[in-house]
Enzyme design. Structure first.
Site, PDB file in Angstrom:
ATOM      1  N   HIS A 106      -0.907  -1.628  -4.237  1.00  0.00           N
ATOM      2  CA  HIS A 106      -0.298  -0.344  -3.877  1.00  0.00           C
ATOM      3  C   HIS A 106      -1.358   0.719  -3.602  1.00  0.00           C
ATOM      4  CE1 HIS A 106       2.079   3.371  -4.537  1.00  0.00           C
ATOM      5  NE2 HIS A 106       3.128   2.660  -4.203  1.00  0.00           N
ATOM      6  N   SER A 138       6.358   5.952  -1.079  1.00  0.00           N
ATOM      7  CA  SER A 138       4.951   5.768  -1.444  1.00  0.00           C
ATOM      8  C   SER A 138       4.073   5.681  -0.206  1.00  0.00           C
ATOM      9  CB  SER A 138       4.770   4.483  -2.260  1.00  0.00           C
ATOM     10  OG  SER A 138       5.135   4.665  -3.597  1.00  0.00           O
ATOM     11  N   ASP A 156      -3.197   6.333  -8.448  1.00  0.00           N
ATOM     12  CA  ASP A 156      -2.470   5.143  -8.026  1.00  0.00           C
ATOM     13  C   ASP A 156      -2.862   3.943  -8.888  1.00  0.00           C
ATOM     14  OD1 ASP A 156      -1.046   3.250  -6.194  1.00  0.00           O
ATOM     15  OD2 ASP A 156      -1.047   4.993  -4.873  1.00  0.00           O
TER      16      ASP A 156
END
Length: 729
Positions: A208, A515, A142
């Site tokens: 994220h 996601s 990620d």
């Protein structure tokens, strides 16, 4: 009129081809190519690095240039390298017998308080194997991680599991790991960083990676919220598990060569599962970095969960489709984020957004793009859509602006010192997006009424209220773009929206997308694995699929998107039967798909040369012992398909399962035998499913459901027959 340009293109391509053949193109035109060579060589005395250099020298024709061209060698978990090549050199390498595939490096894109309760895993869940869970390591590829988040507090954790062989690499704003986040690495093989946003370390400057990590395995943090929105206890699905972060994504995207380097390390480091919320267009299994990496992870008993992408709801948009991957779509939970609006005429309405701002006045002046246009608006775009450059700051400052939306007008209105924005979007408003200023998204029908009000008075006014959470009974259903609206930990090096001018730094943020769904499924798999450490990746995936709750579908597109349904982790611990797969199963599948025997042999690490024509062929239509069944019609309307499956008993030692089929009119599904009898645990039984019927004119999908039941377990397999129509564009 188009003949001359096309001829010019033809001659340019011909000229370029001549240059490439002659090998005289400038080295500056060299691009990174990944040369994949399958399994790590087991023969004694073979050096992968030397072999890579030898291949490069042969292809390039110059030893010094070959050495300079190589960027990185993979060799821990699979064999290959990445080098800067010209197209003809890449082609030459692809013709080598020791090479499985050669493909150009591309950049891929990134695709909670309430969620785990909704999935049946409450905070007080008694059915946890905490000791085994603390030995599970979840690896994430990620944007990095903000280890200072309270979700990654390591209080009460012991040392890392003995199997852990990974590293904690430090760097800018990242000085340590801990007993919770036990590993962190970063990859930037192309050395292409944006010095304004990227930091050379495992730290998360985007948010994220921190969000996905805490969703999967974050510690329990009470009183979490985003400015009071979605207040509750934030926690991961397996809060006792450990986290290893592999940072492969930067401001410019996620490079294939970095993804492969991370897989190479993660597999060798000893992770138990991998969660990767990254995707790109589907390609051949051997030309896809995630497909390659996850295949080698599967060989080592590591299940990889991947996001399905956010380009729905249209057919053919799913990503990460290799059958050894657990591909995860997005669905709703039982709440939505509603932002109320009141107009000066008394009309009250609402939209969907994450608006953290409370109004400071009872009413604000209201305008629309047409009224706020500047004198040169037509040069820049559509004033009704509030396109950047079309509006006058003098006419916008201090006002709420109504815009026909594309979803980014809040940045434009903020730049012009507006007070807020109401955006009418011609798309489903079923996801909540954080706005830079006070804002909300309304459906076009509501937008028309707002616009009519603005044009009916000299002094239009409105106020946008802070978002509130509203419970809904319609969940779960498939999100229009493919978990949705998930509160989880966030990096304090990133703002709420990530937009310039946003100064809101928060420990928790609300994000949407596949996601967010992916780490939920990865955590569910980790939960199952904590009870069944010896189960294969396919067995865990089967348990989650066959115990899932079928989704509420409203259209053919949703039918294709819903898969096996919504996961139920607690049921998946005791699935009754599983559809297992091993390496030989995938070998037969790849042979059936038409892949080269030599390439497959190198992929699986076979010492003797593989010949697809001599191995036992894959049986049935799809040739894979998968928990679901599908048949793709091309031009014909007549349906005739045979599926052969084998199930393994992981329930009661002595048990009897009966088959029940739920099928629509026009589709006949016959199961043989209809009863499966087991006398011991881990015993296998095989059966055949015959599907016949016809697709009616104008129809595109027929779906059925096969259910095996022993009265205690329900083992469900969706059966889907679909006819893909030509694309509209």
């Amino acid at each position: 009129m188009k003949v001359i340009p096309n001829l010019l293109v033809f001659f340019f391509d011909l000229f370029l081809a001549i240059i490439l053949v002659n090998g005289s193109t400038s080295d500056r035109e060299r691009k990174p190519y990944i040369v994949y060579m399958g399994n790590v060589p087991e023969e004694a005395g073979i050096s992968a690095v030397k072999e890579h250099h030898s291949l490069l020298t042969t292809a390039i024709g110059d030893e010094k240039l070959a050495r300079e061209s190589k960027i990185h060698s993979y060799g821990k978990s699979f064999n290959g390298f990445v080098a800067r090549l010209l197209p003809h050199e890449a082609k030459r390498l692809s013709e080598e017998e020791s090479v499985v595939s050669v493909f150009e490096n591309t950049r891929r894109k990134l695709h909670t308080t309430r969620t785990w309760d909704f999935l049946g895993m409450s905070e007080k869940l008694q059915k946890r194997n905490s000791k085994a869970q603390s030995n599970i390591i979840v690896g994430l590829l990620d944007t990095g991680i903000w280890v200072e988040s309270p979700s990654f507090n390591d209080k009460g954790f012991g040392p890392p599991p003995a199997k852990w062989k990974g590293k904690c690499v430090t760097g800018a704003n990242f000085t340590r790991c801990n007993k919770k986040v036990i590993g962190a690495r970063y990859y930037n093989l192309d050395n292409a960083l944006d010095t304004n946003t990227d930091q050379k370390s495992p730290v998360d400057t985007d948010g994220h990676g921190t969000h996905t990590s805490s969703t999967a395995a974050g510690e329990t943090v009470k009183g979490s919220s985003l400015y009071g929105i979605a207040q509750g206890t934030a926690r991961g699905g397996v809060p006792s598990a450990r986290i290893a972060m592999y940072k492969v994504c930067w401001s410019g995207g996620c490079a294939d060569m970095d993804i492969l380097a991370a897989f190479d390390d993660a597999i060798g480091d000893g992770v138990d599962l991998i969660s990767i919320s990254i995707g790109g267009p589907s390609r051949s299994y051997f030309d896809d970095s995630i497909s390659i990496g996850s295949f080698h992870a599967m060989k080592k008993g590591i299940l990889t969960a991947c996001s399905a992408g956010n380009d729905g709801p249209y057919q053919g948009t799913v990503e990460n489709v290799a059958p050894w991957i657990m591909t995860v779509a997005a669905s709703t939970i039982d709440r939505k984020f509603v932002t109320a609006v009141k107009l000066g005429n008394g009309m009250r309405t609402s939209g969907i957004s994450i608006n953290t701002f409370s109004p400071r006045k009872a009413m604000y002046p209201l305008t629309n793009g047409a009224r706020a246009a500047n004198v040169t608006a037509e040069i820049y775009g559509n004033v009704s859509a509030c396109d950047y450059g079309t509006l006058s700051m003098k006419k916008v400052k201090g006002k709420i602006v109504y815009c026909l939306g594309s979803g980014s007008q809040d940045y434009t209105i903020d730049h012009l010192q507006g007070a807020g924005t109401i955006m009418a979007v011609d798309a489903p408003t079923d996801i909540a997006i954080a706005t830079l200023i006070a804002g909300t998204f309304v459906v076009p029908e509501v937008g028309i009424k707002i616009d009519q009000y603005i044009n009916s008075t000299k002094n239009p006014q409105a106020v946008i209220y802070k978002t509130r959470v509203v419970n809904t009974s319609t969940a779960p259903f498939i999100a229009s773009f493919s978990s949705r609206d998930i509160l989880a930990a966030y990096s304090e090096l990133a703002s709420v929206t990530g937009l310039p001018g946003d100064r809101r730094i928060v420990p928790f943020n609300i994000l949407s997308g596949t996601s967010m769904a992916c780490p939920h499924a990865a955590a569910a798999a980790a939960y199952v694995k904590s009870f069944h450490p010896d189960w294969s990746p396919a067995a865990i995936k089967s348990a989650l699929m066959t115990t899932a709750t079928p989704m509420k579908t409203k259209s053919d597109d949703a039918e294709l998107a819903s898969g096996s349904g919504q996961i139920n982790p607690t049921k998946a611990v005791h699935p009754g039967l599983i559809y297992d797969l091993n390496l030989s199963s995938y070998t037969r599948f790849l042979c059936k798909e038409g892949y080269n025997s030599t390439a497959i042999g190198r992929l699986i690490g076979r010492k003797k040369k593989l010949n697809c024509s001599t191995i036992r062929p894959a049986q049935g239509l799809d040739g894979l012992n998968y928990p679901s069944m599908h048949f793709h019609l091309t031009n014909e309307s007549s349906i005739s398909a045979i599926f052969r499956r084998t199930v393994t008993n992981v329930g009661f030692a002595k048990s009897l399962y009966k088959a029940t089929v739920h099928s629509p009119k026009g589709l006949s599904v016959t199961v043989s035998p209809r009863v499966l009898t087991f006398s011991r645990s881990h015993q296998t039984r095989s059966f055949t499913v015959l599907v016949k019927g016809s697709m009616q004119s104008g129809a595109s999908i027929l779906s059925a459901l096969l259910e095996w039941s022993d009265t205690k377990h329900s083992v469900k397999s969706p059966i889907l027959v679909y006819k893909q129509f030509p694309p509209l564009f």
